[in-house]
Design a protein around this motif. Structure first.
Motif, PDB file in Angstrom:
ATOM      1  N   ASP A 714       4.312  18.258  13.608  1.00 53.26           N
ATOM      2  CA  ASP A 714       4.443  19.520  12.686  1.00 53.26           C
ATOM      3  C   ASP A 714       4.014  19.419  11.134  1.00 53.26           C
ATOM      4  O   ASP A 714       3.863  19.920  10.114  1.00 53.26           O
ATOM      5  CB  ASP A 714       5.530  20.897  13.081  1.00 53.26           C
ATOM      6  N   ARG A 715       5.273  18.349  10.890  1.00 52.06           N
ATOM      7  CA  ARG A 715       5.378  17.726   8.821  1.00 52.06           C
ATOM      8  C   ARG A 715       4.075  17.497   8.846  1.00 52.06           C
ATOM      9  O   ARG A 715       3.268  18.244   7.822  1.00 52.06           O
ATOM     10  CB  ARG A 715       6.548  16.638   8.750  1.00 52.06           C
ATOM     11  N   GLU A 719       1.680  19.664   6.175  1.00 50.35           N
ATOM     12  CA  GLU A 719       0.703  18.547   4.474  1.00 50.35           C
ATOM     13  C   GLU A 719      -0.885  18.792   4.800  1.00 50.35           C
ATOM     14  O   GLU A 719      -1.335  19.238   3.513  1.00 50.35           O
ATOM     15  CB  GLU A 719       1.480  17.984   4.560  1.00 50.35           C
ATOM     16  N   ALA A 720      -1.611  18.505   5.843  1.00 46.70           N
ATOM     17  CA  ALA A 720      -2.851  18.544   6.496  1.00 46.70           C
ATOM     18  C   ALA A 720      -3.200  19.737   5.693  1.00 46.70           C
ATOM     19  O   ALA A 720      -4.851  20.005   5.391  1.00 46.70           O
ATOM     20  CB  ALA A 720      -3.399  17.920   7.567  1.00 46.70           C
ATOM     21  N   THR A 721      -2.450  21.053   6.141  1.00 43.68           N
ATOM     22  CA  THR A 721      -2.741  22.504   5.474  1.00 43.68           C
ATOM     23  C   THR A 721      -3.447  22.770   4.479  1.00 43.68           C
ATOM     24  O   THR A 721      -4.080  23.599   3.893  1.00 43.68           O
ATOM     25  CB  THR A 721      -2.418  23.250   6.457  1.00 43.68           C
ATOM     26  N   HIS A 722      -2.580  21.850   3.262  1.00 38.69           N
ATOM     27  CA  HIS A 722      -2.525  22.458   1.709  1.00 38.69           C
ATOM     28  C   HIS A 722      -3.392  21.228   0.944  1.00 38.69           C
ATOM     29  O   HIS A 722      -3.409  21.114   0.184  1.00 38.69           O
ATOM     30  CB  HIS A 722      -1.644  21.947   1.282  1.00 38.69           C
ATOM     31  N   ARG A 731      -0.598   7.885   1.808  1.00 36.39           N
ATOM     32  CA  ARG A 731       0.133   7.906   1.347  1.00 36.39           C
ATOM     33  C   ARG A 731       1.274   7.707   1.258  1.00 36.39           C
ATOM     34  O   ARG A 731       2.064   7.126   0.855  1.00 36.39           O
ATOM     35  CB  ARG A 731      -0.571   7.712   0.006  1.00 36.39           C
ATOM     36  N   LEU A 732       1.377   8.822   2.282  1.00 45.14           N
ATOM     37  CA  LEU A 732       2.973  10.233   2.035  1.00 45.14           C
ATOM     38  C   LEU A 732       3.567   9.538   3.028  1.00 45.14           C
ATOM     39  O   LEU A 732       4.424   9.382   3.482  1.00 45.14           O
ATOM     40  CB  LEU A 732       2.557  11.514   1.864  1.00 45.14           C
ATOM     41  N   PHE A 733       1.773   9.708   3.500  1.00 42.82           N
ATOM     42  CA  PHE A 733       3.182   8.792   5.003  1.00 42.82           C
ATOM     43  C   PHE A 733       3.177   8.005   6.044  1.00 42.82           C
ATOM     44  O   PHE A 733       3.719   7.731   6.994  1.00 42.82           O
ATOM     45  CB  PHE A 733       2.932   9.920   6.291  1.00 42.82           C
ATOM     46  N   GLY A 734       2.104   6.683   5.283  1.00 46.82           N
ATOM     47  CA  GLY A 734       2.186   5.876   5.588  1.00 46.82           C
ATOM     48  C   GLY A 734       1.952   5.911   7.299  1.00 46.82           C
ATOM     49  O   GLY A 734       0.894   4.412   7.861  1.00 46.82           O
ATOM     50  N   LEU A 735       0.048   6.422   7.098  1.00 49.52           N
ATOM     51  CA  LEU A 735      -1.263   6.618   8.841  1.00 49.52           C
ATOM     52  C   LEU A 735      -2.084   5.705   8.194  1.00 49.52           C
ATOM     53  O   LEU A 735      -2.333   5.538   7.505  1.00 49.52           O
ATOM     54  CB  LEU A 735      -1.108   8.109   8.593  1.00 49.52           C
ATOM     55  N   SER A 736      -2.781   6.267   9.714  1.00 49.04           N
ATOM     56  CA  SER A 736      -4.130   5.230   9.819  1.00 49.04           C
ATOM     57  C   SER A 736      -5.175   6.028   9.066  1.00 49.04           C
ATOM     58  O   SER A 736      -4.744   7.451   9.399  1.00 49.04           O
ATOM     59  CB  SER A 736      -3.737   4.069  10.962  1.00 49.04           C
ATOM     60  N   VAL A 744      -6.778  16.272   9.689  1.00 49.83           N
ATOM     61  CA  VAL A 744      -6.978  16.455   8.601  1.00 49.83           C
ATOM     62  C   VAL A 744      -8.194  17.613   9.200  1.00 49.83           C
ATOM     63  O   VAL A 744      -8.533  18.702   8.997  1.00 49.83           O
ATOM     64  CB  VAL A 744      -8.086  15.932   7.767  1.00 49.83           C
ATOM     65  N   ARG A 745      -8.757  17.051  10.361  1.00 48.17           N
ATOM     66  CA  ARG A 745     -10.003  18.108  11.430  1.00 48.17           C
ATOM     67  C   ARG A 745      -9.032  18.783  12.122  1.00 48.17           C
ATOM     68  O   ARG A 745      -9.463  20.200  11.973  1.00 48.17           O
ATOM     69  CB  ARG A 745     -10.603  17.279  12.180  1.00 48.17           C
TER      70      ARG A 745
END
Length: 759
Positions: A714-715, A719-722, A731-736, A744-745
């Motif tokens: 959910d977090r 963030e992706a909605t903004h 960079r913010l969450f360390g995702l691949s 984002v999709r």
């Protein structure tokens, strides 16, 4: 004397000086009042709600006039009214009633009923009986002034000046001295020291005052009045002293009703016997067989008191109801057991199997500790006693309790008693000993490892061991192939490869063994005979995530066998599955409102904040270290194996929760050396410094209907909605990159078309 209905216990307390008898402040009757100045009936009426005006006045520290109506209570067995005082002290409002309303004169009084004045020189007809004075008696004769009172008062004032006490001490001590003077016989001028025992308080001080005033007589020798010794003596059967008026004590009378007379084999007297002995001889034999108290006499017997102090012989009965043996329960059996244990302890020798330091093993065999159950422990060597004492100090230094670690103490004592404390212990021997329910091994192993007296076992992963066990339980025709498959996944095959995680290996073998059992049931005994139809038939019986994971495990199995050249072709090569890829979903807003207030502990609140604000999953929270926390700069580093470290910038809420958690951790486990940020009661005391269990993080959140994984999702989705920038999420969450694009999709489905190559 008119009193309100009181129970006998209250009357007894009044005689002992705990309650007083005076006018009730509420009803005005002369009764036994409590600390608040009201009688029991008035307190019951107020507590039952019959006089709210009086209750309000008590709460407001006011005093209403006396004479209020009194409702009597019905006393019934089993029904007890709550009649405790409304206040433990008097109301602070100083409202004094006049002397005529209280029924007592304002000046000091002299009650002639207390210590009645006798005719001087008259001899007493009976010996003086013991008195039971209370503080109330001293108050009632404050107006009495004996001839020697000025001398006593002067000594009282001198002692009060020496001790630095006030007027209250002087009044109470003066009441005791006045009672001592008033209780003197008319033929004596001095106060007997034996009479001071009757005073309610201040006995040593009153004795000192009378001694300084010269009014204290010399102590008399102990005398027994004639009325006390008349008709009393020793029992003619057991010779117990202080017997009643009868010639035989009650115990001997009951003994004579159930036993036949005859000559005793020990004393030769004709008395009721059991097993050839009278009651007195049975008691002496039972008491002196194990003479721990050294009461056995040479050529004589020890007498005892009678009445309630007489020893009792509890007879034992067998299943048929017959009385057997000379011993009873409780005291005599306890005495016998202590004597037997003492004799065994003195007869113990050092174990013959003490380990010799530096001696090599010819071969290692597992010990069978169950053969030593019930046997007494060998004597401890000096080194063993020192090691056991050091382990006890270690437990206390860590803040643990000895009763809670009795199983660990027993285990170490058992080990050092049989093996000594000079050579290291094998970890296997300690763990085998812990199979006994009265022994515990973890803290013993950690302590021996810390002091260098432990030979550790070869570490083996529990998940890999379980996977090997699954392979051994597979059909005999498939066992070699499954073991070779496990070797390939662990990088132990003929060709090098990247090893998989033990949890992945365990999951693959667990899923694949279901298919192997089904194929063996239909008559297939060789992995080379498996076709795509056989695999499809098994997968069609499964649904959802189970079907997907089973297909992945079977594909991994046949790829490994093809790689090791154990099969000719891979039957899973042409099998495809339609898999639904779930999109991230946001949590409803009402699920998160007030969630932080529902968690009572600081650690649970911190876990909720790390998951909902900083998108940290359970795995990342378990690996957080204290050294990675920089409170001065407000940073927290998240270390991830095989990936770049992630830096979290702490907000105000997270910083305050971390501060509270660190304070609570230091208060509960000040001596813990675990380097992880999140610990529990078990991991904080473990010297191996393990991580917390995943359930320790997820279980408190599940109680309020939340999951750490859903909070993290959910977090990130919020963030992706903004933003539509996947690099920002990386960079913010360390995702691949793939995971960032998926979020984002999901946040902007109208701006992205479906992939043309998507299934």
């Amino acid at each position: 004397m008119g009193v309100c209905p009181e129970c006998r216990a209250a009357t007894y307390q009044m005689r002992q000086g705990k309650l007083r008898e005076e006018d009730c402040l509420r009803c005005g009757w002369l009764a036994i009042v409590g600390a608040d100045g009201t009688c029991r009936c008035c307190r019951a009426a107020v507590r039952l709600g019959e006089d709210p005006a009086w209750l309000r006045a008590v709460l407001e520290r006011r005093l209403l006039p006396a004479g209020r109506p009194l409702q009597l209570a019905l006393r019934m067995d089993g029904l007890r009214l709550k009649t405790l005082p409304l206040r433990q002290t008097r109301p602070l409002t100083t409202v004094k009633l006049p002397s005529w309303a209280r029924g007592r004169p304002a000046e000091l009084q002299d009650d002639p009923c207390v210590c009645v004045t006798e005719v001087p020189g008259q001899l007493g007809l009976f010996a003086p009986c013991p008195r039971s004075f209370t503080r109330e008696h001293g108050t009632r004769i404050r107006g009495r002034t004996p001839v020697e009172w000025p001398i006593v008062l002067a000594e009282l004032k001198a002692i009060a000046a020496e001790r630095g006490v006030g007027e209250t001490w002087l009044v109470h001590t003066g009441d005791g001295a006045r009672l001592a003077l008033a209780s003197r016989p008319p033929t004596e001028r001095l106060v007997s020291p034996e009479a001071l025992v009757d005073l309610p308080q201040m006995r040593p001080t009153v004795q000192l005052v009378l001694q300084r005033a010269g009014l204290l007589a010399r102590p008399r020798p102990r005398l027994v009045p004639g009325w006390w010794s008349k008709g009393r003596g020793s029992c003619r059967d057991c010779l117990a002293w202080t017997n009643g008026n009868d010639q035989r004590c009650r115990d001997c009378q009951m003994w004579g009703h159930t036993h036949a007379d005859g000559p005793c084999h020990r004393c030769g007297r004709g008395l009721p016997l059991r097993d050839g002995h009278c009651r007195r001889c049975l008691l002496l034999l039972a008491e002196t067989e194990y003479d721990l108290d050294h009461i056995a006499l040479e050529g004589g017997d020890q007498l005892w008191f009678g009445g309630p102090y007489a020893p009792h012989l509890k007879t034992t009965t067998n299943r048929a109801g017959e009385q057997t043996g000379l011993y009873g329960r409780r005291r005599l059996q306890t005495k016998r057991r202590i004597a037997v244990q003492t004799s065994r302890a003195t007869a113990h020798t050092v174990s013959e199997h003490l380990a010799i330091p530096g001696q090599l093993l010819l071969f290692h065999a597992l010990r069978d500790w169950s053969r030593l159950d019930g046997r007494p422990l060998p004597a401890l060597t000096p080194n063993a006693e020192a090691l056991l004492a050091d382990f006890t100090s270690h437990i206390r230094a860590r803040g643990w309790t000895l009763p809670g670690n009795q199983a660990s103490l027993s285990a170490l004592k058992f080990l050092v008693a049989h093996l000594g404390a000079d050579a290291p212990f094998h970890e296997t021997d300690v763990r085998l000993l812990a199979h006994h329910p009265n022994f515990a091994a973890p803290r013993v192993i950690n302590y021996l490892r810390a002091i260098g007296l432990l030979v550790p076992d070869e570490k083996s992963d529990a998940l890999l061991a379980t996977a090997r066990r699954y392979a051994d339980e597979a059909p005999a025709a498939f066992q070699d192939g499954v073991h070779r498959w496990i070797d390939v996944m662990c990088n132990a095959g003929t060709r090098p490869s990247l090893p998989l995680a033990p949890s992945t290996v365990h999951g693959y073998v667990r899923r694949a063994r279901t298919c192997l059992n089904i194929w063996h049931t239909v008559g297939i005994d060789d992995l080379r005979a498996i076709t795509a139809d056989h695999i499809t038939t098994v997968l069609d019986t499964l649904t959802g995530e189970t079907r997907k994971t089973t297909a992945t495990a079977v594909r991994s199995l046949f790829r490994a066998l093809k790689r090791e050249k154990l099969i000719f072709r891979d039957p899973t090569r042409g099998i495809t599955l339609t898999v639904a890829i779930p999109l991230p979903k946001a949590l409803p807003d009402e699920r998160l409102v007030g969630a932080l207030d529902l968690l009572p502990f600081a650690r649970d609140k911190l876990s909720l904040t790390l998951a909902a604000v900083h998108a940290l999953g359970v795995h990342d929270q378990r690996g957080l270290l204290l050294d990675d926390l920089d409170r001065a700069r407000g940073r927290l580093t998240v270390r991830r194996a095989g990936r770049l470290d992630r830096t979290i910038y702490l907000d105000e809420l997270t910083h305050q929760l971390i501060k509270k958690w660190l304070a609570e951790r230091h208060r509960r486990w000040p001596s813990s050396t675990n380097p992880h940020l999140l610990v529990t009661a078990r991991t904080s005391a473990d010297d191996n410094h393990p991580k917390v269990h995943p359930r320790a993080i997820s279980k408190p959140l599940s109680r309020i209907g939340l999951q750490p994984g859903r909070l993290r999702m959910d977090r990130i989705l919020d963030e992706a909605t903004h933003t539509e920038d996947p690099v920002h999420l990386i960079r913010l969450f360390g995702l691949s990159p793939i995971t960032a694009m998926r979020y984002v999709r999901a946040a902007h489905p109208d701006r992205y078309r479906p992939l043309p190559i998507a299934p």
